[in-house]
Write an enzyme that holds these catalytic residues in place. Sequence first.
Site, PDB file in Angstrom:
ATOM      1  N   GLY A  46       0.847  -1.187   0.000  1.00 30.31           N
ATOM      2  CA  GLY A  46       0.000   0.000   0.000  1.00 30.31           C
ATOM      3  C   GLY A  46       0.880   1.235   0.000  1.00 30.31           C
ATOM      4  N   GLN A  51       3.115   9.825   1.566  1.00 32.73           N
ATOM      5  CA  GLN A  51       4.429   9.183   1.653  1.00 32.73           C
ATOM      6  C   GLN A  51       5.369   9.586   0.519  1.00 32.73           C
ATOM      7  OE1 GLN A  51       2.427   5.186   2.329  1.00 32.73           O
ATOM      8  NE2 GLN A  51       4.271   4.938   3.568  1.00 32.73           N
ATOM      9  N   CYS A  91       5.676  -0.218   7.887  1.00 27.82           N
ATOM     10  CA  CYS A  91       5.375   0.946   7.053  1.00 27.82           C
ATOM     11  C   CYS A  91       6.624   1.334   6.271  1.00 27.82           C
ATOM     12  CB  CYS A  91       4.933   2.122   7.933  1.00 27.82           C
ATOM     13  SG  CYS A  91       4.518   3.610   7.004  1.00 27.82           S
ATOM     14  N   LEU A  92       6.428   1.642   4.996  1.00 29.09           N
ATOM     15  CA  LEU A  92       7.560   2.038   4.149  1.00 29.09           C
ATOM     16  C   LEU A  92       8.198   3.335   4.642  1.00 29.09           C
ATOM     17  CD1 LEU A  92       5.840   1.174   0.747  1.00 29.09           C
ATOM     18  CD2 LEU A  92       7.829  -0.018   1.710  1.00 29.09           C
ATOM     19  N   HIS A 133      -4.676   1.652   7.687  1.00 29.47           N
ATOM     20  CA  HIS A 133      -3.291   2.148   7.728  1.00 29.47           C
ATOM     21  C   HIS A 133      -3.101   3.291   6.715  1.00 29.47           C
ATOM     22  CE1 HIS A 133       1.240   1.289   7.954  1.00 29.47           C
ATOM     23  NE2 HIS A 133       1.140   2.010   6.853  1.00 29.47           N
ATOM     24  N   GLU A 134      -3.617   3.094   5.499  1.00 31.49           N
ATOM     25  CA  GLU A 134      -3.430   4.116   4.446  1.00 31.49           C
ATOM     26  C   GLU A 134      -4.278   5.366   4.715  1.00 31.49           C
ATOM     27  OE1 GLU A 134      -0.939   3.544   2.888  1.00 31.49           O
ATOM     28  OE2 GLU A 134      -0.823   1.371   2.829  1.00 31.49           O
ATOM     29  N   HIS A 137      -2.543   7.600   7.030  1.00 31.63           N
ATOM     30  CA  HIS A 137      -1.505   8.422   6.380  1.00 31.63           C
ATOM     31  C   HIS A 137      -2.112   9.698   5.794  1.00 31.63           C
ATOM     32  CE1 HIS A 137       2.249   6.212   6.491  1.00 31.63           C
ATOM     33  NE2 HIS A 137       1.733   5.112   5.977  1.00 31.63           N
TER      34      HIS A 137
HETATM   35  O1  GNR Z   1       3.823  -2.748   2.960  1.00 30.13           O
HETATM   36  C1  GNR Z   1       3.119  -2.542   3.946  1.00 30.13           C
HETATM   37  N1  GNR Z   1       2.757  -3.582   4.729  1.00 30.13           N
HETATM   38  C2  GNR Z   1       1.806  -3.491   5.733  1.00 30.13           C
HETATM   39  C3  GNR Z   1       1.716  -4.538   6.646  1.00 30.13           C
HETATM   40  C4  GNR Z   1       0.778  -4.504   7.656  1.00 30.13           C
HETATM   41  C5  GNR Z   1      -0.075  -3.437   7.761  1.00 30.13           C
HETATM   42  C6  GNR Z   1       0.002  -2.388   6.884  1.00 30.13           C
HETATM   43  C7  GNR Z   1       0.940  -2.415   5.866  1.00 30.13           C
HETATM   44  S1  GNR Z   1       1.016  -1.104   4.724  1.00 30.13           S
HETATM   45  C8  GNR Z   1       2.704  -1.167   4.293  1.00 30.13           C
HETATM   46  C9  GNR Z   1       3.020  -0.166   3.191  1.00 30.13           C
HETATM   47  C10 GNR Z   1       2.851   1.230   3.729  1.00 30.13           C
HETATM   48  O2  GNR Z   1       3.628   1.776   4.458  1.00 30.13           O
HETATM   49  N2  GNR Z   1       1.745   1.833   3.418  1.00 30.13           N
HETATM   50  O3  GNR Z   1       1.495   3.059   3.903  1.00 30.13           O
HETATM   51 NI    NI Z   2       2.565   3.170   5.815  1.00 28.96          NI
END
Ligand code: GNR
Ligand code: NI
Length: 167
Positions: A46, A51, A91-92, A133-134, A137
């Site tokens: 995601g 980001q 998270c990246l 999660h997204e 952000h």
């Molecule tokens: O790659 C991602 N893996 C992930 C694993 C568990 C819960 C959420 C994520 S999202 C993350 C990519 C990312 O940072 N998206 O904002």
């Molecule tokens: Ni993230």
Amino acid sequence: MAVRTIIEIPDERLRIKCKPVTDFAAVQTLIDDLLDTMYSTDSGIGLAATQIAETLSIMVIDISDDRNQPMVFINPEIIESEGETSYQEGCLSIPEIYADVDRFLRVKVKAFDRNGEQFIVDSDEFLSIVMQHEIDHLHGKVFIDHLSTLKRNMLLKKLKKQQRLKQ
Ligand code: GNR
Ligand code: NI
């Protein structure tokens, strides 16, 4: 094809709250950049516009095994939620840091696709976690904000050390 730089904590731009998209034609390149950038990572599933230091409400997700089923969400909103679950997230923008985060078990999300058509996704599976999660952000929030101050500070210290070693 444009792979953009993914910004990392403590970059303050991760804290910016995104504005809604009104001109769908104008964001087509940004959507492609988000997808290219997500797929350029080893295992990212995601990515939110925040980001890559953009401030429009757009996020992309692909949780398929072959990474060939992109989902594009524009102006996403949680319109229903229920239950509780916990999942180990990464998270990246917070590389190599993982922690269990409490989330809603099920969310119903309303969004627009890249053509400006409204759609609804209702999930109580992994997609539910990733959408939450997204969407966080896009509101300037990252997963460590959900943790206790003690746990967050411990992880931030670990991250700082890693970032220092990488320089
Ligand atoms: O790659 C991602 N893996 C992930 C694993 C568990 C819960 C959420 C994520 S999202 C993350 C990519 C990312 O940072 N998206 O904002
Ligand atoms: Ni993230």
